[in-house]
Design an enzyme around this catalytic site. Sequence first.
Site, PDB file in Angstrom:
ATOM      1  N   CYS A  24     -23.603 -62.874  29.057  1.00 54.96           N
ATOM      2  CA  CYS A  24     -23.862 -61.842  28.063  1.00 54.96           C
ATOM      3  C   CYS A  24     -24.262 -60.568  28.814  1.00 54.96           C
ATOM      4  O   CYS A  24     -24.987 -60.639  29.816  1.00 54.96           O
ATOM      5  CB  CYS A  24     -24.993 -62.296  27.144  1.00 54.96           C
ATOM      6  SG  CYS A  24     -25.426 -61.065  25.924  1.00 54.96           S
ATOM      7  N   ASP A  26     -22.335 -52.499  19.670  1.00 56.38           N
ATOM      8  CA  ASP A  26     -22.823 -53.519  20.601  1.00 56.38           C
ATOM      9  C   ASP A  26     -21.983 -53.368  21.869  1.00 56.38           C
ATOM     10  O   ASP A  26     -20.921 -52.763  21.853  1.00 56.38           O
ATOM     11  CB  ASP A  26     -22.654 -54.920  19.988  1.00 56.38           C
ATOM     12  CG  ASP A  26     -23.542 -55.942  20.690  1.00 56.38           C
ATOM     13  OD1 ASP A  26     -24.258 -55.551  21.631  1.00 56.38           O
ATOM     14  OD2 ASP A  26     -23.521 -57.111  20.296  1.00 56.38           O
ATOM     15  N   ASN A  27     -22.494 -53.940  22.948  1.00 56.45           N
ATOM     16  CA  ASN A  27     -21.766 -53.931  24.210  1.00 56.45           C
ATOM     17  C   ASN A  27     -21.305 -52.536  24.639  1.00 56.45           C
ATOM     18  O   ASN A  27     -20.139 -52.306  24.964  1.00 56.45           O
ATOM     19  CB  ASN A  27     -20.587 -54.920  24.136  1.00 56.45           C
ATOM     20  CG  ASN A  27     -21.100 -56.340  24.157  1.00 56.45           C
ATOM     21  OD1 ASN A  27     -21.830 -56.746  25.066  1.00 56.45           O
ATOM     22  ND2 ASN A  27     -20.776 -57.099  23.127  1.00 56.45           N
TER      23      ASN A  27
HETATM   24  N1  MTE Z   1     -17.963 -63.974  18.133  1.00 57.44           N
HETATM   25  C1  MTE Z   1     -18.312 -64.004  16.852  1.00 57.44           C
HETATM   26  N2  MTE Z   1     -17.365 -64.325  15.946  1.00 57.44           N
HETATM   27  N3  MTE Z   1     -19.594 -63.731  16.447  1.00 57.44           N
HETATM   28  C2  MTE Z   1     -20.568 -63.401  17.365  1.00 57.44           C
HETATM   29  O1  MTE Z   1     -21.722 -63.175  16.979  1.00 57.44           O
HETATM   30  N4  MTE Z   1     -21.068 -62.947  19.726  1.00 57.44           N
HETATM   31  C3  MTE Z   1     -20.467 -62.422  20.953  1.00 57.44           C
HETATM   32  C4  MTE Z   1     -19.339 -63.318  21.428  1.00 57.44           C
HETATM   33  N5  MTE Z   1     -18.455 -63.644  20.361  1.00 57.44           N
HETATM   34  C5  MTE Z   1     -20.201 -63.327  18.736  1.00 57.44           C
HETATM   35  C6  MTE Z   1     -18.866 -63.661  19.069  1.00 57.44           C
HETATM   36  C7  MTE Z   1     -21.385 -62.249  22.056  1.00 57.44           C
HETATM   37  S1  MTE Z   1     -22.285 -60.808  22.049  1.00 57.44           S
HETATM   38  C8  MTE Z   1     -21.415 -63.088  23.116  1.00 57.44           C
HETATM   39  S2  MTE Z   1     -22.377 -62.737  24.473  1.00 57.44           S
HETATM   40  C9  MTE Z   1     -20.634 -64.321  23.156  1.00 57.44           C
HETATM   41  O2  MTE Z   1     -19.920 -64.515  21.937  1.00 57.44           O
HETATM   42  C10 MTE Z   1     -21.514 -65.521  23.365  1.00 57.44           C
HETATM   43  O3  MTE Z   1     -20.771 -66.694  23.355  1.00 57.44           O
HETATM   44  P1  MTE Z   1     -21.543 -68.068  23.276  1.00 57.44           P
HETATM   45  O4  MTE Z   1     -22.500 -68.005  22.132  1.00 57.44           O
HETATM   46  O5  MTE Z   1     -20.488 -69.116  23.135  1.00 57.44           O
HETATM   47  O6  MTE Z   1     -22.279 -68.218  24.589  1.00 57.44           O
END
Ligand code: MTE
Length: 892
Positions: A139, A274-275
Site C-alpha cells: 500500500c 486517493d493514491n
Molecule cells: N479495490 C476495491 N474494489 N475496493 C477497495 O477498497 N482498495 C485498494 C485496492 N483495491 C480497494 C481495492 C487499495 S488502496 C489497496 S492498497 C489494495 O486494494 C489492497 O489490497 P488487499 O486488501 O488485497 O491487500
Amino acid sequence: MEKPWKYPLLVVVVVVVALLVPPAMLLLSLSTLPRINVDEADVNTPDKWIRRHPSMVRHTGKHPFNSEAPFDKLFAAGFLTPTSLFYVRNHGAVPYVDADRAANWRLRIHGLVEREVEFSIDDLKEKFQVVTLPVTLACAGNRRKEQNVVQKTLGFNWGPAVLSTALFTGVYLADVLKYVRPFRPMTNKHVIFEGADTDLPNGPYGTSQTLREASDIEKGIMIVWGMNGKALSPDHGFPLRTITPGRVGGRSVKWLTSIEVSDTESQHHLHFFDNRVLPTQVTAQQARDEKHWWYNKNSLLNDLNVNSAIAHPSHGEIVQLSKLLSLQTVASYDIRGYAYSGGGRRVTRVEISLDQGSSWKISDIVYPEDLYRMVAFESKFYGTLDLTERETSFCWCFWKYTASIEELSKSDAIIVRAMDEGLGIQPQDMYWTASGLMNNWWFRIAIHHEVKDDVDILRFEHPTLPGVTPGGWMERIKNAGLNPLRPEFGAPKQGNNHDAVSRRPLQEKCEPASMTDPEVNREKALFVVDGNVYDGTNFLEEHPGGADSIWLASGEADATEDFIAIHSDDARTKLKKFHIGRLQANEAESQGDDTTDAPPDDDPSASVVFLDRRKWKAARLVGVTGVSHDSFIYRFALESPEQPLGLPVGQHVFVRLRRKTTGEMVQRAYTPVSQQDEHGHIDLLIKLYLPCVAFPLGGKMTVGFHELLVGDTVEFKGPLGSFVWEGKGNVRWKDVPRSGIRHLGLICGGSGITPILQVLRSVLHDEDDSETRLYLLDANKTESDILCREELDTLYEQHGDKKAQTSGYAAAAGGGQVLLQRLKIHHTLSRPPPEWAFSTGRIDDGMLEALMPPPADDAMVLVCGPDGMINDAVKPGLERLGWDVSKALVVF
Ligand code: MTE
C-alpha cells in the site's frame, strides 16, 4: 523455447521455505494459526460473515477492515505471506459473494474495443493462458505513522507491515486486451477497472492504467482468481481482482466487475481522492478544502518507490551485552529486514549505518523471487509459473548485516537505506505529504544503552508503533520539544538534549509517605492527550466548546481520541501552551491498539443510568425514522429496556462514531429528542448534510450517521452543558443556582430545535408548573425544514395563544394584548410558501421585540442555532432591546 527445468511446484516451495524460514519458525507460524472464528469486532458490522486473523492490527476501529499484521509476525512468516496475515485495505464493506454468485460472476469488457464481451471466470480460464506470478503488494500508505507523528496527515496510522506477498493465479490483462482488440491508436487511451463495492458514499472503487501499459505483458498486470493456491479470500477480492505488480496497491482493483477502454482516465472518486502525493507545502486542511490538488495529473501515483525497514531488532528488543561479550562465539547480531522497489526495478543495494549516516556498510541480500526464475512449472491450478524469461522484480527481498556486538555497543542508532537498479535511493529527509503516502526516508532504530538488573543492555526503539499505540523515538523526540525530522541519537550534544530524556532513569524513587500536598486542594482540569498531560484550568472560560467539555476530558485515563476527533490543527497547536508534562508509557496499555472499544461495564452502580461523564458507552442503533426530507430520528438502545438515560433538562451528550469510509473518529454534542420519562433508548434527531456539488464531502458527522446500519454502535458520554432547567422556575447556570424565572424566550434555527424542545416539553409536561411562560421563535429556510412541527403544533393546541399563530409577529405582539396562555410559537422562513401566516426572513430586532419577553429579572432567553444567527442577530438584537446577555442569554 525450451524451459531449463520442469520441476513440480512442491519442490520450489520446499526449496523456498527451507531457505527462508528456519524450521523452528515454521513450527511457530503453524502453531499460531489456529482455526479462526469470526472476530468479535466484526460481529455487528456488514463484514460479520468474514473470518479474520485475531492478531491483525486494525486501523479504522471495527469497520471497514484496514489492517496489517504485527511486523514481527509478518517477517517471521517469510517470503509468501499467509493469506490471513496479508494486509487488507478496504474502503467499505466487503461485497458478499457466495458460491452461486461467484459461479455467475461476470466481467464486462467494453468501451473502445472491436469486441465487447462478458466473461465468466471459467471463460477466462478456458480462453487464455493461466499464469501464476509471485507478487508483493504494498500500500502506498506503508510507514505512514512516521508522517503522522511529524504532522497529522489525512490518513490513519499504517506501520511498516503494509506489504505482503502471494502467488497470484489468473490471466494476463495483455492477453485479454489483445482478444477484445482496442481501437487504434493505443496512445491517449486508458483501461478503467471497477470493483463491486456497493456502500461507498461516492460510488464504487475504480481506477485506471494507460492502455499502452495495460497491454504490456512485461508490466505483468493480471486478472486473478487464485491466491497462494486457493481462491481469493473475501478481503482480497473474491472472486476476481486485478493485480498490478510494482505499483501502489490501490491500482489493484478487488471484486472486479468491469474493464473499460476509454479515451479518458477513470473518473472514479477514489481515483482522484486517493493514491496521490500532493506537494509537501499543502497542509491537510488545504488538501481537504482545495480540490484542485487532487485533480492535478502530476500528483498521480503509480510505481512504488524504493523502500526498506528493519525487522530485527524489533521494537523493545533487548540485547544483554555482558552476556554476549563473554560468549566469544556469538558476539554478533544479525540485523535483518526487507526492501522493495517499484516498476519491476530490482533492489540492488541495501546499506546499514551505525554512525548516523556518516559511513555505510553493505548488507547481504537474498531474492527469494529469483528461485522462481530457476524453475518453469505447470499445473492444473497454477497454470504456468514461469519466471525463467522475466527480468522484472515484483517482490520484496530480504537483507542481513551481521554486526559485531562491539560495533553495536558503540552505536546509538541503526539506519537502513536501499537503492534500486534505477539508482533510486531512500532519502535522508522525509517528504511529508497531506495524503500520508510513499514515506521512504531512512528507517532508523534508536539504541538505548541501559543497565537492567546489573547487566549492561541495549534496548532498541523503532520510530513508531502502528495504530494508536503510543511509543517510538519519533514521538519521544517530538514530546521533548525537538524536531523528529532531524533526529540525533546518543549522548547529548551541544544544543540537543533529547537523549537526556531517553536516558532518564526508568523510575524515580519516592518516599512512601502521604501522596498529596495538603496545600493543594483546588480541582484542576488536567487531561491527557497522546501520553502528554495538559492543564486546561486557565482556559476554561475561553474554551469555545465550553468549560464542561474540558472537565469531561479531565480525569479520563486518555482523552486523545476525544481531542483529535473534535479539534483542528489550529487548536492542536494551541495545546502546546498548556502542556505540563508527559506520562510514563504503560506497557500493558500500549499492547492494545483500538481504544474505542470500551470494556464492558463491571460497576453495577454505573448501570442505574446510562450516561457516564467519565466514560464512553456504546449503544446499538435499533431504528431510523424519517421526520422530514433530510432529517431522521436515530434510536439507540440503552443497556436494558428500563434504564433511564440520566440527562438533566438543558444538558446534552457527546456522541462519537468512526466513519466507515474514512476511518476517522468524529464527535459532536447533541441533545436527544427522546422524552424525559422514556427509558431504554436514546433518540437523536439528525439532519443529514450529504455530499453535494457545493459541499463535496458533506457534513463529517452526519455522513457518519448516514453510513450506519441497524445493529451498528456509536458511543455516548455525558451529560455536559452549563445550563440545567431544574423545574418550576429554578435553573442552574455555570454552577450558580437561580430561581423565580417566569418567562423563557426560546430561539432556535434548524436542528437547534433539539435542546429547545427538551426544555419546552419539560416545562409543559410538569404538572406542578403552571406559571412558566414560553416564547418560541423558530427560524428555518423552508416550511419543510421545520423539525418536530407536529409536536409543536400539538403542544400549541394544548397550551398556546391562538392569536399569535394566525396573524404574523407584529399583530402577535398584540397591540397591548395580554398572553393568557403559556406558550407562544412563531416561525420565520427565509423561503416561505405563498400562503405563509408567520414571518419571512432572518431574525431581526423587530421579531425579538415582538416575540420575546421584555428584559426583566424573571426572564431568560435560551438560543441554539448557527453561529451567524446567534452572533449577528440574537446577541446584538437583545442587547439593543436592553437585555444583559451575559446574565440572561444561554447559548447551547
Ligand atoms: N479495490 C476495491 N474494489 N475496493 C477497495 O477498497 N482498495 C485498494 C485496492 N483495491 C480497494 C481495492 C487499495 S488502496 C489497496 S492498497 C489494495 O486494494 C489492497 O489490497 P488487499 O486488501 O488485497 O491487500
